[in-house]
Design an enzyme around this catalytic site. Structure first.
Site, short mmCIF file in Angstrom:
data_model
loop_
_atom_site.label_atom_id
_atom_site.label_comp_id
_atom_site.label_asym_id
_atom_site.label_seq_id
_atom_site.Cartn_x
_atom_site.Cartn_y
_atom_site.Cartn_z
N ASP A 1 -3.40 3.25 7.85
CA ASP A 1 -2.17 3.67 7.15
C ASP A 1 -1.88 5.14 7.41
O ASP A 1 -1.49 5.88 6.52
CB ASP A 1 -2.25 3.37 5.65
CG ASP A 1 -2.34 1.86 5.37
OD1 ASP A 1 -1.99 1.08 6.27
OD2 ASP A 1 -2.75 1.49 4.27
N ASP B 1 -7.34 -1.99 -0.44
CA ASP B 1 -6.41 -2.98 0.08
C ASP B 1 -7.20 -4.27 0.28
O ASP B 1 -8.22 -4.28 0.97
CB ASP B 1 -5.85 -2.47 1.42
CG ASP B 1 -4.74 -3.33 1.96
OD1 ASP B 1 -4.80 -4.56 1.80
OD2 ASP B 1 -3.81 -2.78 2.59
N HIS C 1 -6.72 -1.28 7.81
CA HIS C 1 -5.82 -0.38 8.52
C HIS C 1 -6.02 1.06 8.07
O HIS C 1 -6.51 1.31 6.96
CB HIS C 1 -4.36 -0.79 8.27
CG HIS C 1 -4.10 -2.24 8.53
ND1 HIS C 1 -4.25 -3.21 7.55
CD2 HIS C 1 -3.71 -2.88 9.66
CE1 HIS C 1 -3.96 -4.40 8.07
NE2 HIS C 1 -3.63 -4.24 9.34
N HIS D 1 4.36 1.18 4.25
CA HIS D 1 3.00 0.88 3.77
C HIS D 1 1.94 1.21 4.84
O HIS D 1 0.76 1.30 4.51
CB HIS D 1 2.87 -0.57 3.28
CG HIS D 1 2.74 -1.62 4.34
ND1 HIS D 1 2.14 -2.84 4.11
CD2 HIS D 1 3.15 -1.66 5.62
CE1 HIS D 1 2.18 -3.58 5.21
NE2 HIS D 1 2.79 -2.88 6.13
N GLU E 1 -1.85 -5.04 -2.21
CA GLU E 1 -1.53 -6.04 -1.18
C GLU E 1 -1.94 -7.47 -1.52
O GLU E 1 -2.14 -8.30 -0.64
CB GLU E 1 -2.11 -5.62 0.19
CG GLU E 1 -1.57 -4.31 0.73
CD GLU E 1 -0.17 -4.40 1.35
OE1 GLU E 1 0.40 -5.50 1.37
OE2 GLU E 1 0.34 -3.34 1.79
N ASP F 1 -9.92 -0.56 3.64
CA ASP F 1 -8.73 -1.16 4.25
C ASP F 1 -9.02 -1.54 5.70
O ASP F 1 -9.78 -0.85 6.39
CB ASP F 1 -7.60 -0.10 4.21
CG ASP F 1 -6.21 -0.68 4.40
OD1 ASP F 1 -6.08 -1.73 5.03
OD2 ASP F 1 -5.24 -0.04 3.94
N ASP G 1 -6.74 -6.59 2.15
CA ASP G 1 -6.92 -7.02 3.54
C ASP G 1 -8.12 -6.34 4.20
O ASP G 1 -8.47 -6.66 5.34
CB ASP G 1 -5.64 -6.85 4.36
CG ASP G 1 -5.29 -5.41 4.74
OD1 ASP G 1 -6.18 -4.55 4.78
OD2 ASP G 1 -4.10 -5.15 5.00
N HIS H 1 0.81 -1.23 0.00
CA HIS H 1 0.00 0.00 0.00
C HIS H 1 0.84 1.27 0.00
O HIS H 1 0.29 2.37 -0.11
CB HIS H 1 -0.99 0.00 1.17
CG HIS H 1 -2.31 0.60 0.82
ND1 HIS H 1 -3.47 0.37 1.53
CD2 HIS H 1 -2.68 1.43 -0.20
CE1 HIS H 1 -4.47 1.03 0.97
NE2 HIS H 1 -4.01 1.69 -0.07
#
Length: 298
Positions: free
Chosen positions: A125, A225, A123, A138, A270, A121, A227, A98
């Site tokens: 980030d 992303d 996360h 990332h 990712e 995402d 994830d 990312h």
């Protein structure tokens, strides 16, 4: 739909687990061109930006991994994205980790005064060199786009290429560091955690997101992303977090974005085929792209 330009960014320098550099190849193998051919008048595949296999370097002053390399490579990506938008083509970037979003967003900010970003995402980030527990870039890419972080990264697109915090919506967050939580509150960034998705439902989350961004942005970038999805649906990612967005909910989200007609660029990041099961994650990414670009069952 108009022209689509596909660009691979096989970079795994922003984190420790190798393999995500093979993400663009996995996505192409999963049939991206065949899937999207009928949805665009013209598709050009620009291939991959050359990244190579450089050794990991840790910046002695900041503890950041691969700082100079990431700055150099994301600057190349920013220039490519700038060129794609300049010729009125839709940029679709394939990652890579990312950290590539630093380059994508920097390139887009050459053309949009009020760029909106949907950050799909697990996360945020939103770490900075001061708050990052790992030094992995990332986990800093959205903060960098806000102008927060090392100057080598924040100036990839020039000093004025800064994203506005009120033009961001994070969807699917379920793993945030303390520094990220503080920054979200300080900047007033709109976040839909898994709690809100469960409580409100994806339909309401996407309706609110679209309405929030539609009136005040001149373009909206989707930074997805894999994830963000639950690991059961997308196992081939470097930092999986249980309890994520389902495959079905993600299709609904993409379909609603297609109907809204607000998305002007996108990146899917990712995908790590080494950690995947029979290319399941790349296949999911391609299917979601189909929905994002208006593919319909009937």
């Amino acid at each position: 739909m108009k022209k689509l330009s596909i660009l691979g960014m096989p970079m795994d320098l922003g984190q420790l687990r190798r393999g995500v550099d093979m993400g663009p190849s996995a996505i192409r193998y999963a049939g991206i061109n065949e899937r999207l051919n009928k949805l665009f008048n013209e598709i050009e595949d620009l291939g991959d930006i050359e990244v190579g296999r450089p050794a990991v370097k840790v910046d002695s002053d900041t503890g950041l991994r691969n700082l100079e390399l990431i700055a150099d490579k994301t600057k190349i990506l920013a220039e490519k994205v700038d060129q794609v938008v300049a010729k009125d083509s839709f940029p679709l970037i394939l990652g890579g980790d990312h950290s590539i979003a630093i380059g994508t967003i920097a390139g887009l900010l050459q053309h949009y005064q009020n760029l909106g970003v949907i950050w799909y995402d697990a996360h945020g980030d939103l770490n900075t060199p001061e708050t990052s527990p790992s030094g992995n870039i990332h986990g800093m890419s959205l903060a960098v786009s806000l102008g927060l972080g090392h100057p080598m990264l924040t100036e990839v697109g020039g000093e004025t290429a800064i994203l506005k915090s009120e033009n961001i919506v994070i969807i699917g967050a379920r793993s945030l560091d303390e520094g990220e939580r503080e920054l979200i509150k300080e900047k007033g960034i709109k976040v839909y955690t898994m709690h809100e998705i469960d409580r409100l439902g994806m339909t309401t989350v996407m309706e609110e997101t679209i309405n929030y961004l539609k009136g005040k942005t001149d373009g909206v970038h989707l930074s997805l992303d894999l994830d963000g999805l639950d690991p059961n649906d997308a196992p081939g990612v470097g930092t999986p977090v249980m309890g994520g967005i389902s495959y079905r909910e993600s299709h609904l989200a993409m379909e609603m974005l297609a109907e809204s007609n607000i998305i002007t660029s996108a990146e899917f990041v990712e995908v790590n085929p080494i950690l995947d099961e029979k290319n399941k994650t790349a296949t999911a990414a391609v299917a979601l792209m189909g929905s994002l670009f208006g593919e319909k069952l009937l």
